[in-house]
Design an enzyme around this catalytic site. Structure first.
Site, PDB file in Angstrom:
ATOM      1  N   TYR A 172      -1.724  -7.367  -0.179  1.00 21.21           N
ATOM      2  CA  TYR A 172      -1.893  -7.030  -1.594  1.00 21.21           C
ATOM      3  C   TYR A 172      -2.760  -8.049  -2.329  1.00 21.21           C
ATOM      4  O   TYR A 172      -3.722  -7.682  -3.015  1.00 21.21           O
ATOM      5  CB  TYR A 172      -0.532  -6.913  -2.282  1.00 21.21           C
ATOM      6  CG  TYR A 172      -0.661  -6.601  -3.760  1.00 21.21           C
ATOM      7  CD1 TYR A 172      -0.971  -5.308  -4.172  1.00 21.21           C
ATOM      8  CD2 TYR A 172      -0.502  -7.590  -4.726  1.00 21.21           C
ATOM      9  CE1 TYR A 172      -1.114  -5.013  -5.525  1.00 21.21           C
ATOM     10  CE2 TYR A 172      -0.643  -7.308  -6.069  1.00 21.21           C
ATOM     11  CZ  TYR A 172      -0.956  -6.020  -6.468  1.00 21.21           C
ATOM     12  OH  TYR A 172      -1.108  -5.731  -7.797  1.00 21.21           O
ATOM     13  N   LYS A 176      -6.695  -7.543  -4.066  1.00 24.17           N
ATOM     14  CA  LYS A 176      -7.088  -7.706  -5.462  1.00 24.17           C
ATOM     15  C   LYS A 176      -8.225  -8.724  -5.596  1.00 24.17           C
ATOM     16  O   LYS A 176      -9.071  -8.599  -6.484  1.00 24.17           O
ATOM     17  CB  LYS A 176      -5.879  -8.119  -6.301  1.00 24.17           C
ATOM     18  CG  LYS A 176      -4.838  -7.013  -6.434  1.00 24.17           C
ATOM     19  CD  LYS A 176      -5.437  -5.743  -7.035  1.00 24.17           C
ATOM     20  CE  LYS A 176      -4.397  -4.673  -7.266  1.00 24.17           C
ATOM     21  NZ  LYS A 176      -4.962  -3.429  -7.876  1.00 24.17           N
TER      22      LYS A 176
END
Length: 251
Positions: A172, A176
């Site tokens: 994750y 980003k």
């Protein structure tokens, strides 16, 4: 932003718009007078969400959109073209956390990493590539990528900072960071065309995404506000940056 001329509503597309921060972005853009296409992987859930937001003043319409499916994305782009002929705002909001258990960098599950990147990075590329021809037809095209402060190398790399105490992530968080880099590349490519591209960090908000995280007091509406602000920038607004409630966030 009012779009091209007084007789046409500006048109916006929000991916992952049927719940959480995405739904609030849809609501706030519609509240500003835009026609908002609420992108949802499950059209039934999208229709339900759109119906809950639609009113005489708020023009909200559901569209089936799975950012991981090329055919779905192409169909959504055709729909926007046939229905409106132009797109003024694209908000790449759809994102997944993925299986946290498979994200320990020391024991990373490559399938988990691929799944997260497929939505959070490749999905953004897929949707943006499909929508750029329509954005180029707008007099004030805007792209907003919903990111996270966790993707900041500066903040994550500070051993004394808050983020350094978060569990390390091989999926994750890097997704980003990659999204932030993509934002800069799109901004550089589209600057000559007057399209402003920025990343929005909504911060920790009370959504299904943060269920179980203690001390979260901000609402999804609070988190949506920065994305809406960037989606409605004037022509003299910034491009190629990452912003939160309090201003720029370091890369």
């Amino acid at each position: 932003m009012t779009g091209d001329g007084a007789t046409r509503r500006a048109t916006a597309l929000v991916t992952g718009g049927n719940q959480g921060i995405g739904r609030e972005i849809v609501a706030q853009l519609a509240g500003r007078g835009m026609t908002v296409l609420l992108g949802a992987r499950d059209l039934g859930r999208g229709e339900e969400a759109a119906a809950g937001l639609r009113s005489r003043e708020a023009d909200v319409r559901a569209v089936q959109l799975d950012v991981t499916d090329a055919k779905s994305v192409a169909a959504a782009a055709r729909h926007v073209d046939e229905e409106f002929g132009v797109l003024d705002v694209l908000v790449n909001n759809a994102g997944i956390l993925g299986d946290v258990a498979g994200q320990d960098p020391c024991e990373a599950d490559l399938d988990v990493i691929r799944e997260v990147f497929e939505t959070n990075v490749f999905g953004v590329v897929r949707v943006t590539t499909a929508m750029i021809p329509l954005l180029l037809l707008s007099s004030a095209g805007r792209i907003v990528n919903v990111t996270s402060g966790l993707g900041s190398l500066t903040l994550m790399g500070d051993p004394a900072g808050h983020f350094a105490r978060r569990p390390p992530s091989a999926a994750y968080v890097p997704s980003k960071t990659a999204l932030n880099s993509l934002t800069v590349q799109y901004a550089n490519a589209l600057r000559p065309h007057g399209i402003l591209v920025n990343a929005a960090d909504p911060g920790l908000c009370a959504t299904a995404f943060t269920r179980g995280v203690p001390g979260v007091t901000r609402s999804a509406a609070d988190g949506a506000a920065i994305a809406v602000r960037l989606a409605t920038l004037g022509d003299d607004g910034p491009t190629g940056g990452c912003f939160g409630d309090d201003g720029p966030i370091p890369w």
